[in-house]
Design an enzyme around this catalytic site. Sequence first.
Site, short mmCIF file in Angstrom:
data_model
loop_
_atom_site.label_atom_id
_atom_site.label_comp_id
_atom_site.label_asym_id
_atom_site.label_seq_id
_atom_site.Cartn_x
_atom_site.Cartn_y
_atom_site.Cartn_z
N SER A 271 -62.40 -46.06 -58.02
CA SER A 271 -61.13 -45.53 -57.54
C SER A 271 -61.35 -44.18 -56.87
CB SER A 271 -60.14 -45.35 -58.69
OG SER A 271 -60.48 -44.23 -59.48
N ASP A 272 -60.53 -43.90 -55.86
CA ASP A 272 -60.45 -42.51 -55.44
C ASP A 272 -59.93 -41.72 -56.63
OD1 ASP A 272 -60.50 -40.21 -53.95
OD2 ASP A 272 -59.42 -41.04 -52.24
N TRP A 273 -60.21 -40.44 -56.67
CA TRP A 273 -59.96 -39.64 -57.87
C TRP A 273 -58.44 -39.54 -58.15
CZ3 TRP A 273 -64.51 -40.78 -57.12
CH2 TRP A 273 -65.59 -40.29 -57.87
#
Length: 746
Positions: free
Chosen positions: A230-232
Amino acid sequence: MQEKINKLLSELTLEEKASLCSGKDFWTTEPIERLDIPSIMVTDGPHGLRKQAGDSDHLGVNTSVPSTCFPSGVGLASSWDRDLVEEVGVALGEETQTENVSVLLGPAVNIKRSPLCGRNFEYFSEDPYLSTQIAKHHILGVQSQGVGTSIKHFAANNQEYKRMSVDTLVDERTLREIYLASFETAIKEAKPWTVMCAYNKLNGTYCADNYKLLTEVLRNDWGYEGLVISDWGAEDDRVEGIKAGMDLEMPGNGGLNDKKIVEAVKKGTLDEKDLDKVVRRILKLVFRGIENARDMNYDKKEHDSLARKVASECMVLLKNNDKVLPLDKDKKVAVVGELANNPRYQGGGSSHINPTFLHNALEEMEKLGTVNFAKGYDANVDDPSQKLENEAISLAKESEVVVVFAGLPDRYESEGYDRKHMQMPENQVHLIEELSKANENIVVVLSNGSPIEMPWINSVKAVLEGYLGGQAGGGAVADILYGKVNPSGKLAETFPIRLNHNPSSLNYPGKENKVCYNEGLFVGYRYYDAKDMDTLFPFGHGLSYTTFEYIDIEMNKDEIEDSEDVKVTVTVKNTGDTAGKEVVQLYVRDIESSVIRPVKELKDFAKVELVPGEEKKVKFILNKRSFAYYNVDIKDWHVETGEFQILAGSSVVNLPLKAKIKVNSTRKIKKLFNRNSTFVEIADHPVGAMIVKQITENMKQMFNDSDIFNENALEEMAATNTLRSLITFGAMNEEELQNLINQLNA
């Protein structure tokens, strides 16, 4: 490794499996000491390593270790040089390995839908083919050093405004041909270790929880076997994310989502087999990182020299009237602009690098010629300073050439927010206009991450687009200005004259947490082509200190099946007196199509070096995909039988060489008719043709003595009527109409 992972899966408790599904902290994965499962580190890229020095903080923003800052994505793509980008990737891989990092988070390949996107400096292009080719070689270079990459942000993340919540609404064909195509070839052929899913929703579902995106497209259609990260902070519903195929949530969340996973398995709302698939991919990544780790060091000066070479290949000479460039070392040159000695060399946000060295253009120019400096403006404000302008104007009057360093200051563009307009600061625009009154030889060097408006363009002799050139960009600018390097960059994006010329301008950045991609396929040059619209500088444009002539185009076949390849050879010659590099661009046009298609599309390119008088034959291979469009009905790429034009040249608007080829489709698509099919749609069917002819004749007889409709109107009306009108006007009953439809579909 597979046997080892199988054994671990059988020994892991449910709680331990869940704990592996998110990070330990901001940058590292969760270890399980009981089973000797280690932790690995991932960290930011993509044009340099941003690894935090010391312990990780909860926001990941502590000072980072020094590393080489290469040109950002927009610059790398402007090189149009696969080999050069791969060389950069190798260097990035060496630095990543040196710092014991397993995965470099990049490259970023989102399409440049609008010039306003705050992260455009990180992204490669408005064109998916160019973007995915640059990404492919970036990945190959990095991963050759035993570290992974994370191609991002998957998918349709084309703005910073409300990026955590906006719902991107885009039709399937546009998604496949533009926004997914930017990822596709790089993923299939370079096989990045990880794919990073985006923050936004895509057609109603967050990308992190999107089964269609992460499983149906990425894994089933493209055969991807790596890990999705995932993106953060992008994950919305962790359980749904696991079902969708989202593997590793970053950063760590203190075990909150781990508990949700355990509860879902116990309640039966999450199949443990789905969890096992995710854990298996996480373990594979972890052990891959450990097994490929090795002691490595790199020479900082060598990488700095490479950064200078790369930057000089990325810069684009947009204008050069009267051959004002290159500069003569004996000419008296005025250097104006704060950006000359306080360079803007990179963008803001997660890709912000702590450089090993930093070179400014003023110092580098002083090594090559006679220069004097005036600040001209204050980069921290927009208002003009009369005092600074007067100093610059006085210097300009005493000089033979004036080189103005201008562009966008840091505060104008960054990750996290979008630009509101395409304008440069007022003080820079005013300064350029005033200087042009004092000296006719004005050269503008730009530092910016995306297109700007240039109201002063007709008042200056030359413009060098330096983009964000990295730590050695100042040296590269000096090399180009004084002719040590012949510029060879080409624009990977269109510069529109004004913002409202851009096709997304009416639907950017959207309303009420939704953004509709109503322009469809017509992104960037595809739109300007279709509208026959002038631009400030077109896609693929870039000048040289020499000249090139496109001499001939040949193909080894003039007719092929869509399952065959065709070889195209383009002959290009250096007709000037200086050695230089030319980017030969190959476009394909479907001459007549039953579906809406762009006027032409980039399908290949090559960068070649030629000495004066030299000519080379540049070879390309076009395949089915070069001629195909995505057919949503058959859910596959399809080529319509017909003639296509092959065009070659130096930019999207300068394509002097043309050839024609017929491509025969090997897949016949059976068209199915229904009660709402029009007469024009059934006209190619033998039974349908008889019906259309009969109806047209009946209508002509009916209105024979009337002046309500002329003959053309009657024919058009007959063609566009639907089959159900046969009932409406008493020609058939329901049973007879259904029999007709059955005949048409037999």
